[in-house]
Structures are given as structure tokens and as C-alpha cells.
Design a protein around this motif. Structure first.
Motif, short mmCIF file in Angstrom:
data_model
loop_
_atom_site.label_atom_id
_atom_site.label_comp_id
_atom_site.label_asym_id
_atom_site.label_seq_id
_atom_site.Cartn_x
_atom_site.Cartn_y
_atom_site.Cartn_z
N ALA A 177 0.83 -1.21 0.00
CA ALA A 177 0.00 0.00 0.00
C ALA A 177 0.86 1.25 0.00
O ALA A 177 0.58 2.22 -0.74
N SER A 178 1.91 1.27 0.80
CA SER A 178 2.82 2.42 0.83
C SER A 178 3.49 2.62 -0.52
O SER A 178 3.63 3.75 -1.01
N ARG A 179 3.91 1.52 -1.13
CA ARG A 179 4.58 1.59 -2.42
C ARG A 179 3.63 2.14 -3.48
O ARG A 179 4.00 3.01 -4.28
N ARG A 180 2.39 1.65 -3.50
CA ARG A 180 1.43 2.12 -4.49
C ARG A 180 1.11 3.61 -4.30
O ARG A 180 1.00 4.37 -5.27
N THR A 181 0.96 4.02 -3.06
CA THR A 181 0.68 5.43 -2.79
C THR A 181 1.83 6.31 -3.25
O THR A 181 1.63 7.35 -3.89
N LEU A 182 3.05 5.89 -2.93
CA LEU A 182 4.22 6.67 -3.32
C LEU A 182 4.36 6.74 -4.83
O LEU A 182 4.56 7.83 -5.40
N LEU A 183 4.23 5.63 -5.50
CA LEU A 183 4.36 5.61 -6.95
C LEU A 183 3.28 6.47 -7.61
O LEU A 183 3.56 7.22 -8.55
N GLY A 184 2.05 6.36 -7.11
CA GLY A 184 0.97 7.16 -7.67
C GLY A 184 1.19 8.65 -7.51
O GLY A 184 0.83 9.45 -8.39
N SER A 185 1.82 9.04 -6.40
CA SER A 185 2.05 10.46 -6.15
C SER A 185 3.18 11.02 -7.00
O SER A 185 3.24 12.23 -7.26
N LEU A 186 4.09 10.17 -7.46
CA LEU A 186 5.26 10.63 -8.20
C LEU A 186 5.16 10.41 -9.71
O LEU A 186 5.90 11.03 -10.48
N ALA A 187 4.26 9.54 -10.13
CA ALA A 187 4.19 9.18 -11.55
C ALA A 187 3.87 10.38 -12.42
O ALA A 187 3.02 11.21 -12.08
N ASP A 188 4.57 10.45 -13.54
CA ASP A 188 4.34 11.48 -14.57
C ASP A 188 4.54 12.89 -14.03
O ASP A 188 3.90 13.84 -14.49
N THR A 189 5.44 13.02 -13.06
CA THR A 189 5.86 14.33 -12.57
C THR A 189 7.35 14.49 -12.85
O THR A 189 8.02 13.56 -13.32
N ASP A 190 7.88 15.66 -12.51
CA ASP A 190 9.31 15.89 -12.68
C ASP A 190 10.13 15.39 -11.49
O ASP A 190 11.35 15.56 -11.46
N ALA A 191 9.48 14.79 -10.50
CA ALA A 191 10.19 14.34 -9.31
C ALA A 191 11.23 13.28 -9.68
O ALA A 191 10.97 12.37 -10.46
N LEU A 192 12.39 13.42 -9.08
CA LEU A 192 13.47 12.46 -9.27
C LEU A 192 13.40 11.43 -8.15
O LEU A 192 13.32 11.78 -6.97
N ILE A 193 13.41 10.16 -8.51
CA ILE A 193 13.44 9.11 -7.50
C ILE A 193 14.85 8.54 -7.46
O ILE A 193 15.47 8.28 -8.50
N LEU A 194 15.37 8.40 -6.24
CA LEU A 194 16.71 7.88 -6.02
C LEU A 194 16.58 6.59 -5.21
O LEU A 194 16.19 6.63 -4.04
N GLY A 195 16.86 5.46 -5.84
CA GLY A 195 16.65 4.18 -5.19
C GLY A 195 17.83 3.79 -4.32
O GLY A 195 18.97 3.73 -4.77
N THR A 196 17.55 3.47 -3.08
CA THR A 196 18.61 3.14 -2.14
C THR A 196 19.33 1.85 -2.49
O THR A 196 20.49 1.68 -2.12
N HIS A 197 18.66 0.96 -3.21
CA HIS A 197 19.33 -0.26 -3.67
C HIS A 197 19.32 -0.38 -5.19
O HIS A 197 19.68 -1.44 -5.72
N PHE A 198 18.93 0.67 -5.91
CA PHE A 198 18.90 0.62 -7.36
C PHE A 198 20.33 0.61 -7.90
O PHE A 198 21.14 1.48 -7.55
N ALA A 199 20.63 -0.33 -8.77
CA ALA A 199 21.93 -0.34 -9.44
C ALA A 199 22.06 0.91 -10.31
O ALA A 199 21.06 1.54 -10.69
N PRO A 200 23.28 1.30 -10.65
CA PRO A 200 23.45 2.43 -11.58
C PRO A 200 22.66 2.19 -12.85
O PRO A 200 22.64 1.06 -13.33
N PRO A 201 21.94 3.21 -13.36
CA PRO A 201 22.06 4.64 -13.06
C PRO A 201 21.30 5.14 -11.84
O PRO A 201 21.29 6.34 -11.61
N THR A 202 20.61 4.29 -11.09
CA THR A 202 20.14 4.59 -9.73
C THR A 202 18.95 5.54 -9.66
O THR A 202 18.08 5.37 -8.81
N ALA A 203 18.92 6.56 -10.49
CA ALA A 203 17.90 7.61 -10.39
C ALA A 203 17.07 7.67 -11.66
O ALA A 203 17.50 7.25 -12.73
N GLY A 204 15.87 8.22 -11.52
CA GLY A 204 15.03 8.40 -12.70
C GLY A 204 13.70 9.00 -12.34
O GLY A 204 13.45 9.38 -11.19
N ARG A 205 12.84 9.06 -13.34
CA ARG A 205 11.48 9.56 -13.14
C ARG A 205 10.51 8.41 -13.41
O ARG A 205 10.74 7.57 -14.26
#
Length: 305
Positions: free
Chosen positions: A259-287
Motif C-alpha cells: 500500500a505504501s509503495r502504491r501510494t508513493l508511486l501514484g504520487s510521483l508518476a508522470d511528474t518531474d520528481a526524481l526518484i533515487l533508489g537506495t538499492h537501485f543499481a546504476p544509473p540509480t535515479a530516474g522519473r
């Protein structure tokens, strides 16, 4: 599952601009291939293979997930901030990929402009072993705070949950070497995080994302109309954008985590917000962009210097 030792990452310091703030990724280790099947068992090779956009950065051609251990550092409002502290060196850990590491993390942190004594604020998204390890380092046979001039911050809900938890020996050891020494030094501050979040520094807000642990938070940074969000373990891997129902084997409350994941994704989708994944392999960040009824990550390359 036996997970072999991870390997050291490369030496560059990747960074992203968020308004006037530069967020730097401080690498610790590349996690071994066995991590994915253990951590996210529902992210099978067949499920991963369906998402072409995961290759080559976030998975290989056989559907093996790429996962990474790193932290983020930035300066905002005159404060030098570190988000999470990784696995740490010389710690006794049940997971062999985390056990008794000997990395150059502190050298990387210093080369990025954040020597330990300069750090003002350490934000802990939650109190798991791979997020609190560099809270302390060994000195004269004792574990002492690595960042002696910093205020360490975590959610009050998080700390109180573990205080009442019947810990297995490995987790008890982690608290003894990486959490309690910070508390005994008077450096750990517990913050109440209401549903609307909690501001803890200029333009820095803790966003409640419970489920992985009861007091888990993501970290939101804003500057000049730009926003970035550091996920912590609300999202471990970009495959969870396409399949938000995929949870981690160590989620305390899997339904709440989803539920937390879905809420977070829904709030950030199709915006200019940059997401930085704490365990995402490089390139690590994106929209986050809408894709086939759920989402995918559109990577944003780092500046490397």
C-alpha cells in the motif's frame, strides 16, 4: 540461502542536481546475484523478462536482478546530510554478503566532500543492518559513532517497535554494534512522523512509508521547485514499479508495504520528481512514468566527477 561476498564498485562519485542542491551517491558494494531471488522471490526471471526496460541496467538477459548498496549525501541549508549508512566494515552479520566487510566507503565519502566529522545530520530510513552499519566504526576495540558531530534521526515508531521486538541473535548483535552506541552517546533523535510527513531540516522532509518496517520513512528533498525522493526500502528494485505487489521477504507487514509503495508511486508518476533508489543499481535515479497500467523508471544519468 548462501549469498557470496559482494564486490567493490567503481571509484567515481555520481551526482544529481535537484535545484540548487547536489545529491551524491556514495557507493559501498555491489550486491551478489543471489540477492534478488532471496530478497524479492516473486520477481522471477520470467516476470523480470517481461519488462524490456529493466535491461541492461537493472537486470541481465537471464532475468537476474542487479542490486546495490550505497548511501546519499548532500548539503542543504548549511547542513551536511547523509541518508542511511550502509552495511559497515567489520560487522558480524548472518548474511554472508554483509559479513565482516572491508570497503573504502569512508574514503569515498570523504572524497565526495563529506569527511565523517563534517556530517551534521544522519537520516536513517529504518533500522535494518544494511542501513545503519556505518553509524559506528571500531576504535580501540569498541564501536563508536562514525559521525561524532551529527544528529542521527529516525522515526520514533521505528525505534519503539524494535525496542519491544523479540530479537534473534543476529539482529540483537546489529543493535549492539550499530544503534546502541549512538544512543549511549546521546546522538540519536527520535522524530514523530505524522501522515503528512515531518520536516527535519530546511527543504528536507520525512515521508511515512510503513510496511517494510513499521516506522520506515522515505526522504524528500526540495529546492527551487524541484523534488527528489530517496526511497529507502519502500522500493528495493525498479521491477516493483511494474509490479507493486512484489514485496521483500523481510517486509514486516507485506500488505502495508504494498500500500505504501502504491501510494508513493501514484504520487510521483508522470511528474518531474526524481526518484533515487537506495538499492537501485546504476544509473540509480530516474522519473516514474505510467506504463502498461503500472509504471516504469525513465533513468536520469548522473554527473560523474
Amino acid at each position: 540461502m548462501s549469498i557470496p561476498h559482494a564486490t567493490r564498485p567503481t571509484t567515481a562519485v555520481p551526482a544529481w542536481a535537484v535545484g540548487d542542491v547536489t545529491v551524491r551517491r556514495i557507493d559501498e558494494i555491489l550486491l551478489p546475484p543471489a540477492t534478488g531471488p532471496w530478497l524479492l522471490p516473486d520477481a522471477t526471471p520470467a516476470v523480470v523478462a517481461e519488462q524490456d526496460w529493466l535491461r541492461p541496467h537493472f537486470a541481465d538477459d537471464q532475468g537476474v536482478l542487479h542490486l546495490h548498496s550505497h548511501t546519499f549525501a548532500f548539503t542543504v541549508g548549511g547542513l551536511r546530510v547523509l541518508v542511511d549508512t550502509g552495511i559497515g566494515n567489520g560487522k558480524e552479520r548472518a548474511n554472508p554478503a554483509w559479513h565482516n566487510l572491508d570497503t573504502d566507503y569512508l574514503e569515498r565519502l570523504a572524497s565526495a566532500g563529506f569527511p565523517p566529522e563534517s556530517v551534521d545530520l544522519v537520516i536513517l530510513t529504518h533500522l535494518h543492518a544494511d542501513h545503519v552499519g556505518w553509524n559506528t566504526r571500531e576504535a580501540n576495540g569498541e564501536w563508536v559513532p562514525t559521525f561524532p558531530n551529527a544528529r542521527y534521526v529516525t522515526s520514533r515508531t521505528e525505534r519503539e517497535f524494535w525496542a519491544g521486538y523479540d530479537m534473534e541473535e543476529a539482529r540483537r548483535q546489529m543493535f549492539l554494534d550499530s544503534v546502541i552506541p549512538v544512543e549511549e552517546a546521546g546522538l540519536l533523535d527520535l522524530v514523530d512522523v505524522p501522515s503528512g510527513g515531518a520536516a527535519i531540516a530546511p527543504n528536507v522532509r520525512l515521508v511515512p512509508t510503513p510496511g517494510h518496517t513499521p516506522g520506515h520513512v522515505a526522504v524528500e528533498l526540495t529546492s527551487r521547485g524541484r523534488t527528489a525522493l530517496i526511497t529507502g526500502d519502500c522500493i528495493h528494485h525498479p521491477v516493483q514499479l511494474a509490479h507493486p505487489s512484489i514485496g521483500a521477504c523481510v517486509d514486516i507487514d507485506p500488505e502495508q508495504s504494498e500500500a505504501s509503495r502504491r501510494t508513493l508511486l501514484g504520487s510521483l508518476a508522470d511528474t518531474d520528481a526524481l526518484i533515487l533508489g537506495t538499492h537501485f543499481a546504476p544509473p540509480t535515479a530516474g522519473r516514474i512514468v505510467s506504463h502498461q497500467g503500472t509504471y516504469r523508471l525513465s533513468p536520469v544519468p548522473a554527473d560523474t566527477h
